[in-house]
Design a protein around this motif. Structure first.
Motif, short mmCIF file in Angstrom:
data_model
loop_
_atom_site.label_atom_id
_atom_site.label_comp_id
_atom_site.label_asym_id
_atom_site.label_seq_id
_atom_site.Cartn_x
_atom_site.Cartn_y
_atom_site.Cartn_z
N UNK A 1 0.82 -1.21 0.00
CA UNK A 1 0.00 0.00 0.00
C UNK A 1 0.85 1.26 0.00
N UNK A 2 2.06 1.18 0.59
CA UNK A 2 2.94 2.34 0.55
C UNK A 2 3.47 2.59 -0.86
N UNK A 3 3.79 1.51 -1.57
CA UNK A 3 4.27 1.66 -2.95
C UNK A 3 3.15 2.19 -3.84
N UNK A 4 1.96 1.60 -3.73
CA UNK A 4 0.84 2.05 -4.55
C UNK A 4 0.48 3.50 -4.22
N UNK A 5 0.48 3.85 -2.93
CA UNK A 5 0.19 5.23 -2.56
C UNK A 5 1.18 6.22 -3.13
N UNK A 6 2.46 5.88 -3.07
CA UNK A 6 3.47 6.77 -3.65
C UNK A 6 3.36 6.88 -5.15
N UNK A 7 3.08 5.74 -5.81
CA UNK A 7 2.95 5.77 -7.27
C UNK A 7 1.76 6.61 -7.71
N UNK A 8 0.67 6.55 -6.97
CA UNK A 8 -0.53 7.31 -7.33
C UNK A 8 -0.36 8.78 -6.97
N UNK A 9 0.31 9.06 -5.86
CA UNK A 9 0.42 10.45 -5.39
C UNK A 9 1.24 11.32 -6.31
N UNK A 10 2.23 10.75 -7.01
CA UNK A 10 3.09 11.57 -7.85
C UNK A 10 2.33 12.23 -9.00
N UNK A 11 1.63 11.47 -9.87
CA UNK A 11 0.89 12.16 -10.94
C UNK A 11 -0.25 13.02 -10.43
N UNK A 12 -0.88 12.61 -9.32
CA UNK A 12 -1.95 13.45 -8.77
C UNK A 12 -1.39 14.80 -8.35
N UNK A 13 -0.23 14.81 -7.72
CA UNK A 13 0.37 16.06 -7.28
C UNK A 13 0.79 16.94 -8.45
N UNK A 14 1.47 16.35 -9.43
CA UNK A 14 1.96 17.13 -10.55
C UNK A 14 0.81 17.70 -11.39
N UNK A 15 -0.14 16.84 -11.75
CA UNK A 15 -1.27 17.31 -12.57
C UNK A 15 -2.15 18.25 -11.76
N UNK A 16 -2.32 17.95 -10.47
CA UNK A 16 -3.13 18.83 -9.62
C UNK A 16 -2.56 20.24 -9.54
N UNK A 17 -1.23 20.37 -9.47
CA UNK A 17 -0.63 21.70 -9.44
C UNK A 17 -0.93 22.46 -10.72
N UNK A 18 -0.89 21.76 -11.85
CA UNK A 18 -1.20 22.42 -13.12
C UNK A 18 -2.65 22.86 -13.15
N UNK A 19 -3.56 21.97 -12.75
CA UNK A 19 -4.99 22.29 -12.78
C UNK A 19 -5.30 23.44 -11.82
#
Length: 576
Positions: A407-425
Protein backbone atom coordinates in the motif's frame (compact mmCIF):
# COMPACT_ATOMS: atom_id res chain seq x y z
CA UNK A 1 17.99 2.49 -54.34
CA UNK A 2 14.32 3.27 -54.88
CA UNK A 3 13.66 -0.31 -55.92
CA UNK A 4 15.41 -1.63 -52.81
CA UNK A 5 13.41 0.75 -50.61
CA UNK A 6 10.12 -0.36 -52.21
CA UNK A 7 11.08 -4.01 -51.71
CA UNK A 8 11.90 -3.44 -48.03
CA UNK A 9 8.64 -1.56 -47.50
CA UNK A 10 6.65 -4.38 -49.11
CA UNK A 11 8.37 -7.15 -47.17
CA UNK A 12 8.13 -5.23 -43.88
CA UNK A 13 4.40 -4.75 -44.41
CA UNK A 14 3.89 -8.44 -45.19
CA UNK A 15 5.91 -9.60 -42.19
CA UNK A 16 4.19 -7.18 -39.82
CA UNK A 17 0.78 -8.36 -41.05
CA UNK A 18 1.73 -12.00 -40.46
CA UNK A 19 2.87 -11.25 -36.91
CA UNK A 20 -0.34 -9.38 -36.10
CA UNK A 21 -2.50 -12.14 -37.52
CA UNK A 22 -0.56 -14.78 -35.58
CA UNK A 23 -0.98 -13.04 -32.23
CA UNK A 24 -4.76 -12.85 -32.69
CA UNK A 25 -4.78 -16.36 -31.24
CA UNK A 26 -4.48 -14.73 -27.83
CA UNK A 27 -7.87 -13.58 -26.45
CA UNK A 28 -6.64 -10.15 -25.34
CA UNK A 29 -5.52 -9.30 -28.87
CA UNK A 30 -8.54 -10.90 -30.53
CA UNK A 31 -11.03 -8.99 -28.34
CA UNK A 32 -9.08 -5.78 -28.83
CA UNK A 33 -9.04 -6.32 -32.60
CA UNK A 34 -12.81 -6.84 -32.69
CA UNK A 35 -13.48 -3.74 -30.61
CA UNK A 36 -11.00 -1.70 -32.65
CA UNK A 37 -12.58 -2.87 -35.90
CA UNK A 38 -16.06 -1.93 -34.67
CA UNK A 39 -14.74 1.48 -33.65
CA UNK A 40 -13.13 1.95 -37.07
CA UNK A 41 -16.39 0.97 -38.77
CA UNK A 42 -18.37 3.39 -36.63
CA UNK A 43 -15.88 6.17 -37.25
CA UNK A 44 -15.34 5.70 -40.99
CA UNK A 45 -17.66 3.27 -42.76
CA UNK A 46 -21.03 3.44 -41.00
CA UNK A 47 -23.87 4.87 -43.14
CA UNK A 48 -24.64 8.48 -42.29
CA UNK A 49 -25.49 11.72 -43.97
CA UNK A 50 -22.49 12.96 -45.97
CA UNK A 51 -20.84 15.99 -44.46
CA UNK A 52 -17.79 16.25 -46.67
CA UNK A 53 -14.76 18.45 -46.29
CA UNK A 54 -15.36 22.17 -46.67
CA UNK A 55 -14.71 23.33 -50.19
CA UNK A 56 -11.88 25.58 -51.19
CA UNK A 57 -14.21 28.59 -51.27
CA UNK A 58 -15.51 27.99 -47.76
CA UNK A 59 -14.07 30.56 -45.39
CA UNK A 60 -14.45 28.29 -42.37
CA UNK A 61 -12.49 25.44 -43.93
CA UNK A 62 -9.52 27.63 -44.81
CA UNK A 63 -9.54 29.39 -41.44
CA UNK A 64 -9.66 26.08 -39.60
CA UNK A 65 -6.90 24.52 -41.70
CA UNK A 66 -4.55 27.51 -41.55
CA UNK A 67 -5.18 27.94 -37.82
CA UNK A 68 -4.50 24.27 -37.08
CA UNK A 69 -1.30 24.23 -39.12
CA UNK A 70 -0.13 27.46 -37.48
CA UNK A 71 -0.69 25.97 -34.02
CA UNK A 72 1.18 22.76 -34.91
CA UNK A 73 4.11 24.66 -36.39
CA UNK A 74 4.25 27.07 -33.46
CA UNK A 75 4.17 24.30 -30.86
CA UNK A 76 6.93 22.46 -32.70
CA UNK A 77 9.16 25.54 -32.77
CA UNK A 78 8.53 26.24 -29.09
CA UNK A 79 8.58 22.76 -27.57
CA UNK A 80 10.13 20.49 -30.18
CA UNK A 81 13.17 18.36 -29.42
CA UNK A 82 16.66 18.30 -30.88
CA UNK A 83 16.64 14.54 -31.38
CA UNK A 84 17.41 13.44 -34.90
CA UNK A 85 14.29 12.78 -36.98
CA UNK A 86 16.10 10.03 -38.89
CA UNK A 87 16.12 7.12 -36.47
CA UNK A 88 17.60 3.90 -37.79
CA UNK A 89 17.16 0.40 -36.52
CA UNK A 90 20.13 -1.83 -35.76
CA UNK A 91 19.62 -3.75 -39.01
CA UNK A 92 19.49 -0.52 -41.02
CA UNK A 93 22.72 0.75 -39.50
CA UNK A 94 24.43 -2.54 -40.32
CA UNK A 95 23.27 -2.64 -43.94
CA UNK A 96 22.82 0.99 -44.99
CA UNK A 97 25.79 2.78 -43.46
CA UNK A 98 28.51 0.46 -44.91
CA UNK A 99 26.70 0.49 -48.28
CA UNK A 100 28.03 2.68 -51.11
CA UNK A 101 25.33 5.31 -50.51
CA UNK A 102 25.64 9.02 -50.02
CA UNK A 103 24.20 10.80 -47.00
CA UNK A 104 21.40 12.21 -49.14
CA UNK A 105 20.50 8.78 -50.49
CA UNK A 106 20.21 7.38 -46.95
CA UNK A 107 17.93 10.25 -45.96
CA UNK A 108 15.86 9.77 -49.12
CA UNK A 109 15.48 6.13 -48.16
CA UNK A 110 14.17 7.03 -44.70
CA UNK A 111 11.79 9.61 -46.13
CA UNK A 112 10.50 7.16 -48.71
CA UNK A 113 9.85 4.49 -46.08
CA UNK A 114 7.87 6.96 -43.98
CA UNK A 115 5.46 7.87 -46.77
CA UNK A 116 3.31 4.74 -46.47
CA UNK A 117 2.11 5.56 -42.92
CA UNK A 118 1.47 9.14 -44.02
CA UNK A 119 -0.55 7.93 -46.99
CA UNK A 120 -2.61 5.59 -44.79
CA UNK A 121 -3.26 8.47 -42.38
CA UNK A 122 -4.43 10.61 -45.30
CA UNK A 123 -6.79 7.85 -46.48
CA UNK A 124 -8.32 7.44 -43.01
CA UNK A 125 -8.69 11.20 -42.56
CA UNK A 126 -10.38 11.58 -45.94
CA UNK A 127 -12.77 8.70 -45.20
CA UNK A 128 -13.71 10.17 -41.82
CA UNK A 129 -14.53 13.61 -43.20
CA UNK A 130 -16.26 12.23 -46.29
CA UNK A 131 -18.57 9.91 -44.30
CA UNK A 132 -17.04 6.84 -45.94
CA UNK A 133 -18.05 7.84 -49.47
CA UNK A 134 -15.50 7.11 -52.20
CA UNK A 135 -15.23 9.25 -55.33
CA UNK A 136 -12.64 10.85 -57.59
CA UNK A 137 -12.75 14.05 -55.54
CA UNK A 138 -12.03 12.06 -52.37
CA UNK A 139 -9.00 10.53 -54.08
CA UNK A 140 -7.70 14.01 -54.86
CA UNK A 141 -8.25 15.01 -51.26
CA UNK A 142 -6.23 12.00 -50.13
CA UNK A 143 -3.34 13.28 -52.24
CA UNK A 144 -3.79 16.77 -50.81
CA UNK A 145 -3.78 15.49 -47.24
CA UNK A 146 -0.69 13.42 -47.99
CA UNK A 147 1.07 16.59 -49.18
CA UNK A 148 0.04 18.34 -45.94
CA UNK A 149 1.34 15.49 -43.77
CA UNK A 150 4.58 15.16 -45.75
CA UNK A 151 5.23 18.90 -45.48
CA UNK A 152 4.67 18.80 -41.72
CA UNK A 153 7.03 15.84 -41.42
CA UNK A 154 9.77 17.65 -43.31
CA UNK A 155 9.18 20.80 -41.27
CA UNK A 156 9.56 18.88 -38.02
CA UNK A 157 12.75 17.29 -39.38
CA UNK A 158 14.18 20.67 -40.34
CA UNK A 159 13.52 22.22 -36.93
CA UNK A 160 15.01 19.20 -35.17
CA UNK A 161 18.19 19.41 -37.26
CA UNK A 162 18.40 23.16 -36.57
CA UNK A 163 18.19 22.56 -32.80
CA UNK A 164 20.78 19.81 -33.03
CA UNK A 165 23.18 22.10 -34.85
CA UNK A 166 22.69 24.90 -32.32
CA UNK A 167 22.93 22.79 -29.18
CA UNK A 168 25.76 20.43 -30.12
CA UNK A 169 28.18 22.68 -32.00
CA UNK A 170 28.14 25.93 -30.08
CA UNK A 171 29.43 28.94 -32.00
CA UNK A 172 29.94 26.93 -35.18
CA UNK A 173 26.33 25.85 -35.22
CA UNK A 174 25.06 29.37 -34.50
CA UNK A 175 27.22 30.82 -37.28
CA UNK A 176 26.06 28.27 -39.84
CA UNK A 177 22.41 28.77 -38.92
CA UNK A 178 22.64 32.55 -38.69
CA UNK A 179 20.59 33.09 -41.85
CA UNK A 180 17.83 30.78 -40.64
CA UNK A 181 17.75 32.44 -37.21
CA UNK A 182 17.57 35.93 -38.70
CA UNK A 183 14.74 34.85 -40.99
CA UNK A 184 12.92 33.22 -38.09
CA UNK A 185 13.26 36.33 -35.92
CA UNK A 186 12.02 38.53 -38.75
CA UNK A 187 8.99 36.30 -39.28
CA UNK A 188 8.13 36.42 -35.57
CA UNK A 189 8.42 40.21 -35.36
CA UNK A 190 6.51 40.82 -38.58
CA UNK A 191 3.84 38.32 -37.58
CA UNK A 192 3.38 39.98 -34.19
CA UNK A 193 3.13 43.40 -35.82
CA UNK A 194 0.66 42.11 -38.41
CA UNK A 195 -1.55 40.49 -35.78
CA UNK A 196 -1.54 43.68 -33.69
CA UNK A 197 -2.67 45.63 -36.75
CA UNK A 198 -5.42 43.16 -37.67
CA UNK A 199 -6.91 42.41 -34.23
CA UNK A 200 -8.91 45.66 -33.73
CA UNK A 201 -10.70 45.34 -37.06
CA UNK A 202 -11.44 41.64 -36.59
CA UNK A 203 -12.79 42.20 -33.06
CA UNK A 204 -15.00 45.04 -34.28
CA UNK A 205 -16.31 42.84 -37.10
CA UNK A 206 -17.15 39.96 -34.74
CA UNK A 207 -19.08 42.38 -32.54
CA UNK A 208 -21.38 42.98 -35.53
CA UNK A 209 -21.87 39.24 -36.07
CA UNK A 210 -20.19 35.92 -36.86
CA UNK A 211 -20.46 36.28 -40.65
CA UNK A 212 -18.74 39.68 -40.95
CA UNK A 213 -16.22 38.57 -38.32
CA UNK A 214 -15.25 35.49 -40.33
CA UNK A 215 -15.02 37.58 -43.49
CA UNK A 216 -12.78 40.12 -41.76
CA UNK A 217 -10.55 37.36 -40.38
CA UNK A 218 -10.23 35.74 -43.81
CA UNK A 219 -9.39 39.11 -45.34
CA UNK A 220 -6.70 39.68 -42.71
CA UNK A 221 -5.11 36.32 -43.56
CA UNK A 222 -4.89 37.26 -47.25
CA UNK A 223 -3.77 40.88 -47.06
CA UNK A 224 -0.76 42.76 -45.80
CA UNK A 225 2.09 41.24 -43.84
CA UNK A 226 0.01 38.33 -42.53
CA UNK A 227 -0.99 37.43 -46.07
CA UNK A 228 2.65 37.12 -47.08
CA UNK A 229 3.74 35.21 -43.97
CA UNK A 230 0.80 32.78 -44.09
CA UNK A 231 1.05 32.09 -47.81
CA UNK A 232 2.88 28.74 -47.34
CA UNK A 233 0.18 27.55 -44.94
CA UNK A 234 -2.61 28.66 -47.26
CA UNK A 235 -0.91 27.01 -50.23
CA UNK A 236 -0.68 23.66 -48.46
CA UNK A 237 -4.19 23.82 -46.97
CA UNK A 238 -5.80 24.79 -50.28
CA UNK A 239 -4.87 21.45 -51.87
CA UNK A 240 -7.11 19.14 -49.77
CA UNK A 241 -9.85 21.79 -49.74
CA UNK A 242 -10.06 22.00 -53.53
CA UNK A 243 -13.65 21.51 -54.76
CA UNK A 244 -12.76 19.92 -58.10
CA UNK A 245 -10.02 18.64 -60.39
CA UNK A 246 -9.51 22.07 -61.98
CA UNK A 247 -9.08 23.79 -58.61
CA UNK A 248 -6.78 20.99 -57.48
CA UNK A 249 -4.59 21.47 -60.56
CA UNK A 250 -4.41 25.22 -59.95
CA UNK A 251 -3.40 24.80 -56.29
CA UNK A 252 -0.97 21.89 -56.79
CA UNK A 253 2.08 23.89 -58.04
CA UNK A 254 2.12 26.20 -55.00
CA UNK A 255 1.75 23.30 -52.54
CA UNK A 256 4.48 21.31 -54.30
CA UNK A 257 6.78 24.35 -54.19
CA UNK A 258 6.32 24.52 -50.41
CA UNK A 259 6.96 20.76 -50.13
CA UNK A 260 10.08 20.97 -52.30
CA UNK A 261 11.40 23.93 -50.30
CA UNK A 262 11.06 21.92 -47.09
CA UNK A 263 12.85 18.96 -48.70
CA UNK A 264 15.75 21.17 -49.77
CA UNK A 265 15.86 22.69 -46.28
CA UNK A 266 16.13 19.26 -44.66
CA UNK A 267 18.78 18.01 -47.07
CA UNK A 268 20.88 21.15 -46.81
CA UNK A 269 20.53 21.23 -43.03
CA UNK A 270 21.65 17.62 -42.81
CA UNK A 271 24.68 18.20 -45.02
CA UNK A 272 25.54 21.39 -43.13
CA UNK A 273 25.20 19.57 -39.83
CA UNK A 274 27.66 16.91 -40.99
CA UNK A 275 30.13 19.55 -42.17
CA UNK A 276 29.84 21.37 -38.84
CA UNK A 277 30.62 18.17 -36.98
CA UNK A 278 33.74 17.60 -39.11
CA UNK A 279 34.87 21.20 -38.62
CA UNK A 280 34.43 20.93 -34.87
CA UNK A 281 36.47 17.69 -34.78
CA UNK A 282 39.31 19.33 -36.76
CA UNK A 283 39.45 22.26 -34.32
CA UNK A 284 39.62 19.94 -31.33
CA UNK A 285 42.42 17.94 -32.96
CA UNK A 286 44.40 21.11 -33.58
CA UNK A 287 44.02 22.23 -29.97
CA UNK A 288 45.15 18.86 -28.67
CA UNK A 289 48.18 18.93 -30.94
CA UNK A 290 49.06 22.44 -29.72
CA UNK A 291 48.84 21.31 -26.09
CA UNK A 292 51.11 18.32 -26.77
CA UNK A 293 53.70 20.68 -28.23
CA UNK A 294 53.55 22.95 -25.19
CA UNK A 295 51.79 25.82 -26.99
CA UNK A 296 48.77 27.56 -25.54
CA UNK A 297 45.69 26.95 -27.68
CA UNK A 298 43.69 29.96 -28.83
CA UNK A 299 40.55 28.75 -27.12
CA UNK A 300 40.08 26.11 -24.47
CA UNK A 301 38.20 23.01 -25.39
CA UNK A 302 34.64 23.24 -24.19
CA UNK A 303 33.92 20.66 -21.50
CA UNK A 304 30.89 18.48 -21.94
CA UNK A 305 27.76 19.76 -20.26
CA UNK A 306 27.03 18.22 -16.91
CA UNK A 307 23.59 16.84 -16.32
CA UNK A 308 21.15 19.29 -14.78
CA UNK A 309 21.02 19.31 -11.03
CA UNK A 310 18.01 17.89 -9.27
CA UNK A 311 15.93 20.75 -7.89
CA UNK A 312 13.70 18.57 -5.72
CA UNK A 313 15.60 17.39 -2.64
CA UNK A 314 14.70 14.24 -0.72
CA UNK A 315 15.04 14.13 3.04
CA UNK A 316 17.32 11.37 4.37
CA UNK A 317 14.51 9.98 6.53
CA UNK A 318 10.79 9.72 6.09
CA UNK A 319 7.98 7.53 4.78
CA UNK A 320 8.89 5.18 1.88
CA UNK A 321 5.97 6.53 -0.15
CA UNK A 322 7.60 9.97 -0.14
CA UNK A 323 10.68 8.52 -1.81
CA UNK A 324 8.52 7.03 -4.57
CA UNK A 325 6.72 10.35 -5.04
CA UNK A 326 10.09 12.10 -5.24
CA UNK A 327 11.43 9.59 -7.79
CA UNK A 328 8.42 9.91 -10.09
CA UNK A 329 8.26 13.69 -9.72
CA UNK A 330 11.94 14.00 -10.65
CA UNK A 331 11.41 11.68 -13.62
CA UNK A 332 8.46 13.70 -14.88
CA UNK A 333 10.16 17.10 -14.48
CA UNK A 334 13.74 16.15 -15.34
CA UNK A 335 13.56 17.52 -18.90
CA UNK A 336 11.62 20.65 -17.91
CA UNK A 337 13.42 23.86 -17.09
CA UNK A 338 12.14 27.02 -15.40
CA UNK A 339 12.48 28.77 -18.75
CA UNK A 340 9.89 26.41 -20.20
CA UNK A 341 7.34 27.38 -17.56
CA UNK A 342 8.18 31.05 -18.00
CA UNK A 343 7.72 30.73 -21.74
CA UNK A 344 4.36 29.00 -21.37
CA UNK A 345 3.20 31.58 -18.83
CA UNK A 346 4.39 34.42 -21.02
CA UNK A 347 2.54 33.11 -24.05
CA UNK A 348 -0.64 32.33 -22.14
CA UNK A 349 -0.74 35.68 -20.33
CA UNK A 350 1.07 38.05 -22.64
CA UNK A 351 -0.56 36.78 -25.84
CA UNK A 352 -4.20 37.82 -25.18
CA UNK A 353 -3.21 40.96 -23.28
CA UNK A 354 -0.63 42.04 -25.84
CA UNK A 355 -2.96 41.55 -28.80
CA UNK A 356 -5.86 43.38 -27.14
CA UNK A 357 -3.88 46.13 -25.42
CA UNK A 358 -4.74 44.87 -21.91
CA UNK A 359 -8.46 45.55 -22.31
CA UNK A 360 -11.29 43.73 -20.53
CA UNK A 361 -11.70 41.51 -23.58
CA UNK A 362 -8.07 40.42 -23.22
CA UNK A 363 -8.58 39.44 -19.58
CA UNK A 364 -11.72 37.49 -20.50
CA UNK A 365 -9.85 35.65 -23.25
CA UNK A 366 -7.05 34.87 -20.79
CA UNK A 367 -9.53 33.47 -18.25
CA UNK A 368 -11.14 31.25 -20.90
CA UNK A 369 -7.75 29.99 -22.12
CA UNK A 370 -6.63 29.09 -18.60
CA UNK A 371 -9.89 27.29 -17.81
CA UNK A 372 -9.65 25.30 -21.05
CA UNK A 373 -6.03 24.36 -20.31
CA UNK A 374 -6.99 23.27 -16.80
CA UNK A 375 -9.84 21.12 -18.13
CA UNK A 376 -7.57 19.47 -20.69
CA UNK A 377 -4.95 18.75 -18.01
CA UNK A 378 -7.62 17.25 -15.74
CA UNK A 379 -9.10 14.93 -18.37
CA UNK A 380 -6.05 13.93 -20.38
CA UNK A 381 -3.26 14.37 -17.83
CA UNK A 382 -3.85 10.96 -16.17
CA UNK A 383 -3.60 9.31 -19.60
CA UNK A 384 -0.36 11.01 -20.65
CA UNK A 385 1.62 11.39 -17.40
CA UNK A 386 2.65 7.76 -16.97
CA UNK A 387 5.19 8.15 -14.16
CA UNK A 388 3.46 5.62 -11.94
CA UNK A 389 2.88 1.87 -11.98
CA UNK A 390 2.37 1.96 -15.74
CA UNK A 391 6.09 2.60 -16.06
CA UNK A 392 7.48 1.08 -12.86
CA UNK A 393 5.72 -2.28 -13.00
CA UNK A 394 8.28 -3.55 -15.50
CA UNK A 395 10.68 -3.41 -12.52
CA UNK A 396 8.35 -5.44 -10.34
CA UNK A 397 11.13 -7.76 -9.17
CA UNK A 398 13.06 -4.73 -7.86
CA UNK A 399 10.02 -3.19 -6.19
CA UNK A 400 9.14 -6.48 -4.51
CA UNK A 401 12.66 -6.67 -3.10
CA UNK A 402 12.20 -3.47 -1.09
CA UNK A 403 11.17 -3.86 2.56
CA UNK A 404 8.10 -1.74 1.87
CA UNK A 405 4.44 -2.66 2.07
CA UNK A 406 2.37 -2.76 -1.06
CA UNK A 407 0.00 0.00 0.00
CA UNK A 408 2.94 2.34 0.55
CA UNK A 409 4.27 1.66 -2.95
CA UNK A 410 0.84 2.05 -4.55
CA UNK A 411 0.19 5.23 -2.56
CA UNK A 412 3.47 6.77 -3.65
CA UNK A 413 2.95 5.77 -7.27
CA UNK A 414 -0.53 7.31 -7.33
CA UNK A 415 0.42 10.45 -5.39
CA UNK A 416 3.09 11.57 -7.85
CA UNK A 417 0.89 12.16 -10.94
CA UNK A 418 -1.95 13.45 -8.77
CA UNK A 419 0.37 16.06 -7.28
CA UNK A 420 1.96 17.13 -10.55
CA UNK A 421 -1.27 17.31 -12.57
CA UNK A 422 -3.13 18.83 -9.62
CA UNK A 423 -0.63 21.70 -9.44
CA UNK A 424 -1.20 22.42 -13.12
CA UNK A 425 -4.99 22.29 -12.78
CA UNK A 426 -5.07 24.45 -9.64
CA UNK A 427 -2.69 26.99 -11.20
CA UNK A 428 -4.98 27.31 -14.22
CA UNK A 429 -8.02 27.69 -11.98
CA UNK A 430 -6.30 30.35 -9.86
CA UNK A 431 -5.17 32.19 -12.96
CA UNK A 432 -8.66 32.11 -14.46
CA UNK A 433 -10.19 33.42 -11.25
CA UNK A 434 -7.59 36.19 -10.98
CA UNK A 435 -8.12 37.19 -14.62
CA UNK A 436 -11.86 37.51 -14.13
CA UNK A 437 -11.72 39.11 -10.68
CA UNK A 438 -11.63 42.66 -11.98
CA UNK A 439 -14.50 42.19 -14.46
CA UNK A 440 -17.93 43.17 -13.14
CA UNK A 441 -20.15 42.50 -16.13
CA UNK A 442 -23.91 41.97 -16.06
CA UNK A 443 -23.55 38.31 -17.08
CA UNK A 444 -21.11 37.42 -14.29
CA UNK A 445 -21.95 36.51 -10.68
CA UNK A 446 -20.64 38.73 -7.88
CA UNK A 447 -17.01 38.43 -6.88
CA UNK A 448 -17.89 36.64 -3.62
CA UNK A 449 -19.85 33.98 -5.51
CA UNK A 450 -17.00 33.55 -7.99
CA UNK A 451 -14.62 33.05 -5.07
CA UNK A 452 -16.97 30.42 -3.62
CA UNK A 453 -17.08 28.58 -6.96
CA UNK A 454 -13.29 28.74 -7.24
CA UNK A 455 -12.83 27.29 -3.75
CA UNK A 456 -15.39 24.59 -4.56
CA UNK A 457 -13.52 23.57 -7.72
CA UNK A 458 -10.24 23.00 -5.87
CA UNK A 459 -11.30 19.89 -3.87
CA UNK A 460 -13.67 18.72 -6.62
CA UNK A 461 -10.95 18.62 -9.29
CA UNK A 462 -8.55 16.95 -6.86
CA UNK A 463 -11.11 14.22 -6.15
CA UNK A 464 -11.78 13.60 -9.85
CA UNK A 465 -8.06 13.53 -10.59
CA UNK A 466 -7.45 11.04 -7.79
CA UNK A 467 -10.08 8.67 -9.16
CA UNK A 468 -8.77 8.92 -12.73
CA UNK A 469 -5.18 8.17 -11.70
CA UNK A 470 -6.31 5.36 -9.41
CA UNK A 471 -8.25 3.73 -12.24
CA UNK A 472 -5.18 3.78 -14.50
CA UNK A 473 -3.02 2.13 -11.84
CA UNK A 474 -5.73 -0.32 -10.77
CA UNK A 475 -5.96 -1.60 -14.34
CA UNK A 476 -2.20 -2.16 -14.35
CA UNK A 477 -2.39 -4.26 -11.18
CA UNK A 478 -5.60 -6.15 -11.98
CA UNK A 479 -5.05 -6.67 -15.73
CA UNK A 480 -1.28 -6.30 -16.31
CA UNK A 481 -1.34 -8.22 -19.59
CA UNK A 482 -3.90 -5.83 -21.10
CA UNK A 483 -1.94 -2.60 -20.80
CA UNK A 484 1.36 -1.27 -22.08
CA UNK A 485 3.94 -1.33 -19.32
CA UNK A 486 7.11 0.73 -19.54
CA UNK A 487 8.08 3.57 -21.82
CA UNK A 488 6.82 2.07 -25.07
CA UNK A 489 3.15 1.88 -25.96
CA UNK A 490 1.58 -0.75 -28.19
CA UNK A 491 0.18 0.32 -31.54
CA UNK A 492 -2.26 -1.18 -34.01
CA UNK A 493 -5.96 -1.84 -34.27
CA UNK A 494 -5.94 -4.36 -31.43
CA UNK A 495 -4.12 -1.90 -29.14
CA UNK A 496 -6.76 0.72 -30.00
CA UNK A 497 -9.51 -1.73 -29.01
CA UNK A 498 -7.79 -2.50 -25.73
CA UNK A 499 -7.54 1.19 -24.88
CA UNK A 500 -11.20 1.70 -25.73
CA UNK A 501 -12.18 -1.11 -23.36
CA UNK A 502 -9.96 0.22 -20.61
CA UNK A 503 -11.24 3.77 -21.09
CA UNK A 504 -14.85 2.61 -20.96
CA UNK A 505 -14.14 0.65 -17.79
CA UNK A 506 -12.42 3.68 -16.31
CA UNK A 507 -15.43 5.91 -17.01
CA UNK A 508 -17.73 3.38 -15.35
CA UNK A 509 -15.42 3.20 -12.32
CA UNK A 510 -15.29 7.00 -12.19
CA UNK A 511 -19.07 7.25 -12.22
CA UNK A 512 -19.44 4.63 -9.48
CA UNK A 513 -16.78 6.28 -7.33
CA UNK A 514 -18.34 9.72 -7.61
CA UNK A 515 -21.90 8.62 -6.78
CA UNK A 516 -21.44 8.42 -2.96
CA UNK A 517 -19.52 11.68 -2.89
CA UNK A 518 -22.12 13.40 -5.05
CA UNK A 519 -24.92 12.25 -2.75
CA UNK A 520 -23.14 13.38 0.43
CA UNK A 521 -22.10 16.63 -1.20
CA UNK A 522 -25.64 17.37 -2.41
CA UNK A 523 -27.12 16.68 1.03
CA UNK A 524 -24.50 18.87 2.69
CA UNK A 525 -25.08 21.69 0.24
CA UNK A 526 -28.84 21.44 0.70
CA UNK A 527 -28.49 21.57 4.46
CA UNK A 528 -26.15 24.57 4.24
CA UNK A 529 -28.59 26.41 1.98
CA UNK A 530 -31.50 25.68 4.32
CA UNK A 531 -29.64 27.12 7.30
CA UNK A 532 -29.16 30.34 5.34
CA UNK A 533 -25.51 30.23 4.24
CA UNK A 534 -25.07 33.41 2.14
CA UNK A 535 -24.29 33.46 -1.56
CA UNK A 536 -22.92 30.31 -3.16
CA UNK A 537 -20.87 29.25 -0.18
CA UNK A 538 -23.19 26.28 0.25
CA UNK A 539 -21.69 24.99 -3.02
CA UNK A 540 -18.22 25.24 -1.53
CA UNK A 541 -19.27 23.35 1.60
CA UNK A 542 -20.99 20.63 -0.44
CA UNK A 543 -17.97 20.23 -2.74
CA UNK A 544 -15.66 19.87 0.25
CA UNK A 545 -17.87 17.22 1.86
CA UNK A 546 -18.32 15.24 -1.34
CA UNK A 547 -14.61 15.43 -2.14
CA UNK A 548 -13.79 14.14 1.34
CA UNK A 549 -15.90 11.05 0.66
CA UNK A 550 -14.13 10.44 -2.65
CA UNK A 551 -10.72 10.86 -1.01
CA UNK A 552 -11.70 8.30 1.63
CA UNK A 553 -12.68 5.92 -1.15
CA UNK A 554 -9.32 6.55 -2.76
CA UNK A 555 -7.46 5.70 0.43
CA UNK A 556 -9.49 2.50 0.74
CA UNK A 557 -8.69 1.64 -2.88
CA UNK A 558 -4.97 2.20 -2.25
CA UNK A 559 -5.14 -0.18 0.71
CA UNK A 560 -6.88 -2.87 -1.38
CA UNK A 561 -4.55 -2.39 -4.36
CA UNK A 562 -1.59 -2.68 -2.00
CA UNK A 563 -2.74 -6.19 -1.16
CA UNK A 564 -3.00 -6.98 -4.86
CA UNK A 565 0.53 -5.69 -5.35
CA UNK A 566 1.84 -7.90 -2.54
CA UNK A 567 0.33 -10.96 -4.24
CA UNK A 568 1.45 -10.05 -7.76
CA UNK A 569 4.18 -12.21 -9.27
CA UNK A 570 6.73 -10.82 -11.76
CA UNK A 571 5.80 -13.50 -14.28
CA UNK A 572 2.21 -12.20 -14.34
CA UNK A 573 3.16 -8.85 -15.89
CA UNK A 574 3.35 -8.63 -19.63
CA UNK A 575 3.44 -6.02 -22.29
CA UNK A 576 0.05 -5.35 -23.81
Amino acid sequence: MIGAAVYLIRRSLVNATRRRVARLRQPKYLIGFVVGSLYLYWLVLRPRAPTGVPTGGAVGGELLGVGLLAVLVGLNWLFGSAETPFSFSLAETQYLFPAPLTRRQVIDFKLLRSQLPLLLSAVVTALIFSSGHVSALRALRVIGLWVVYATLQLHYAGTALLRASLTQHGVTGWRRQLGTLVALGSVVLLGWWGVRQAVPGVVAAFQRGATPGSAALASALHAGVLGVLLWPLRAVVALPLADGAAAFARQAPAALVVLAAHYLWVVRSTLGFEEAAVEHAVKVARKLEAMRQGRSPYRAIRAPRAPGRIRLRLAPTGAPSRAIVWKNAVGATRDLSPWTFLLIAGLAIGGPLGLTGGSIIGWDILAVILLVLGSVALLFGPLTVRFDLRRDLEMLDVLRGYPVRGRQIVGGEVAAPVTLIGLVVWTCLAGGFAASAGHHGPGLPPLADRLAIFLALLPATAAVLLVLVLVQNAVVLLFPAWVSIGRDRAVGLEATGQRILLMAGGMVALALALVPGAIIGALTALAAELVGLPGLWWVTLGAAAGSGVVVFEGLLAVHLLGGVFDRLEPAATGVG
